[in-house]
Design an enzyme around this catalytic site. Structure first.
Site, PDB file in Angstrom:
ATOM      1  N   ASP A  66       0.821  -1.208   0.000  1.00  0.00           N
ATOM      2  CA  ASP A  66       0.000   0.000   0.000  1.00  0.00           C
ATOM      3  C   ASP A  66       0.860   1.265   0.000  1.00  0.00           C
ATOM      4  OD1 ASP A  66       0.923  -0.391   2.606  1.00  0.00           O
ATOM      5  OD2 ASP A  66      -1.043  -0.960   3.379  1.00  0.00           O
ATOM      6  N   GLU A 122      -9.676  -2.502   4.856  1.00  0.00           N
ATOM      7  CA  GLU A 122     -10.365  -2.321   6.131  1.00  0.00           C
ATOM      8  C   GLU A 122     -11.557  -3.280   6.232  1.00  0.00           C
ATOM      9  OE1 GLU A 122      -8.807  -0.733   8.189  1.00  0.00           O
ATOM     10  OE2 GLU A 122      -8.356   1.350   7.697  1.00  0.00           O
ATOM     11  N   ASN A 148      -7.711  -4.029  13.801  1.00  0.00           N
ATOM     12  CA  ASN A 148      -9.074  -4.366  13.374  1.00  0.00           C
ATOM     13  C   ASN A 148      -9.095  -5.515  12.357  1.00  0.00           C
ATOM     14  OD1 ASN A 148      -8.066  -3.161  11.088  1.00  0.00           O
ATOM     15  ND2 ASN A 148      -9.507  -1.460  11.031  1.00  0.00           N
ATOM     16  N   HIS A 204      -7.270  -5.685   9.592  1.00  0.00           N
ATOM     17  CA  HIS A 204      -7.011  -5.344   8.197  1.00  0.00           C
ATOM     18  C   HIS A 204      -5.674  -5.907   7.729  1.00  0.00           C
ATOM     19  CE1 HIS A 204      -5.026  -1.108   9.082  1.00  0.00           C
ATOM     20  NE2 HIS A 204      -4.102  -2.043   9.008  1.00  0.00           N
TER      21      HIS A 204
HETATM   22  C1  GLP Z   1      -0.828  -0.340   8.678  1.00  0.00           C
HETATM   23  C2  GLP Z   1      -0.524  -0.939   7.286  1.00  0.00           C
HETATM   24  C3  GLP Z   1      -0.462  -2.432   7.337  1.00  0.00           C
HETATM   25  C4  GLP Z   1       0.273  -2.853   8.590  1.00  0.00           C
HETATM   26  C5  GLP Z   1      -0.580  -2.531   9.794  1.00  0.00           C
HETATM   27  C6  GLP Z   1       0.103  -2.808  11.117  1.00  0.00           C
HETATM   28  O1  GLP Z   1      -1.871   0.555   8.713  1.00  0.00           O
HETATM   29  N1  GLP Z   1      -1.370  -0.546   6.218  1.00  0.00           N
HETATM   30  O2  GLP Z   1       0.157  -2.928   6.170  1.00  0.00           O
HETATM   31  O3  GLP Z   1       0.506  -4.218   8.567  1.00  0.00           O
HETATM   32  O4  GLP Z   1      -1.126  -1.244   9.735  1.00  0.00           O
HETATM   33  O5  GLP Z   1       1.099  -1.883  11.401  1.00  0.00           O
HETATM   34  P1  GLP Z   1       2.123  -2.048  12.592  1.00  0.00           P
HETATM   35  O6  GLP Z   1       3.090  -3.086  12.170  1.00  0.00           O
HETATM   36  O7  GLP Z   1       2.783  -0.703  12.730  1.00  0.00           O
HETATM   37  O8  GLP Z   1       1.337  -2.427  13.777  1.00  0.00           O
END
Ligand code: GLP
Length: 258
Positions: free
Chosen positions: A67, A144, A137, A139
């Site tokens: 992303d 989402e 959540n 995702h």
């Molecule tokens: C983000 C990204 C995801 C990521 C997730 C967890 O918003 N879009 O690809 O895996 O949230 O992030 P973190 O590793 O900082 O907890």
């Protein structure tokens, strides 16, 4: 789903790095799907180490990130391109032209950028291994809850929960994007292999739902139950909501003995 429960985040990174290092050794021109977020940072450091030691080269590797925030000025320090440059790309011998993110300026058509992204993945033979984190959540990427489980790369609106979880990465008063381009759930499911990482108690509910909950767009990660080759590498904190975590530990220990 193969579930590997480690004592802590450091062991999670080592385990995950070994899987990727072995893949690159086996298939030097592999296509990696990459993720941002705090979870994979240590893993990227270990990949950089493996490159510095001469163990692996990224010279023939291609990468596709999950992303990217929508309409980021190129080089913006909050962009995921910047994150990847900082943690991996600038520290290894990967060719910049082999690194892809779904970058879309406000002047471009998001549909067209998304279509090209999907086509480029196909043109390179598909993703050999997709690395994922997981949102609190459930995702994956920025898919989402409520995302179609067959979705392809597209523009998504981030949920208040995700904005709140990611706000820690923004200064007070700094603009925080609310839209992002993301691979779809269907795009992720097309990867030949998926490696999902999670650490910390804040991820435990999402991990419990992903593994043993119903397959539902309320927890997009739950669709991974339908993928034939998923490895979840998590720490003990992230495992506390798995009903039968003992079983997964037994199963992994048998797998290692056999
Ligand atoms: C983000 C990204 C995801 C990521 C997730 C967890 O918003 N879009 O690809 O895996 O949230 O992030 P973190 O590793 O900082 O907890």
């Amino acid at each position: 789903m193969r579930v590997i429960i480690n004592e802590d985040a450091t062991r999670v990174a080592i385990e995950a790095a070994n899987l990727i290092i072995n893949l690159i050794k086996r298939k030097p021109n592999c296509v990696l799907g990459l993720a941002t977020g705090s979870t994979p940072i240590e893993l990227y450091r270990l990949l950089v180490d493996a490159f510095s030691n001469g163990e692996i080269s990224f010279s023939s590797v291609s990468t596709f990130n999950l992303d990217e925030y929508y309409d980021m000025t190129p080089g913006h320090h909050q962009s995921y391109r910047y994150f990847m440059d900082q943690h991996l790309f600038s520290k290894v011998d990967i060719k910049p032209e082999n690194t892809f993110l779904p970058e879309c300026s406000g002047k471009q058509s998001a549909e067209e950028v998304a279509k090209q992204y999907e086509m480029e993945i196909k043109r390179r033979g598909g993703i050999d291994l997709q690395l994922l984190g997981i949102g609190e959540n459930g995702h994956i990427g920025f898919n989402e809850p409520g995302s179609s489980l067959a979705s392809r790369t597209r523009l998504k609106t981030l949920t208040p929960n995700t904005l709140e979880a990611n706000s820690r990465l923004f200064e007070d008063g700094e603009f925080q994007p609310t839209l992002a381009m993301t691979m779809g759930v269907g795009t992720i499911m097309d990867a030949k292999q998926v490696l999902i990482l999670a650490t910390g108690t804040n991820k435990s509910e999402a991990i419990g739902n992903m593994l043993l909950g119903s397959i539902t767009s309320a927890c997009p990660a739950s669709i991974l139950q339908m993928h034939p080759h998923v490895t979840a590498v998590i720490d003990r904190d992230a495992s506390i909501d798995i009903e039968n975590s003992d079983y997964f530990e037994l199963s992994e220990s048998n797998r290692r003995k056999l």
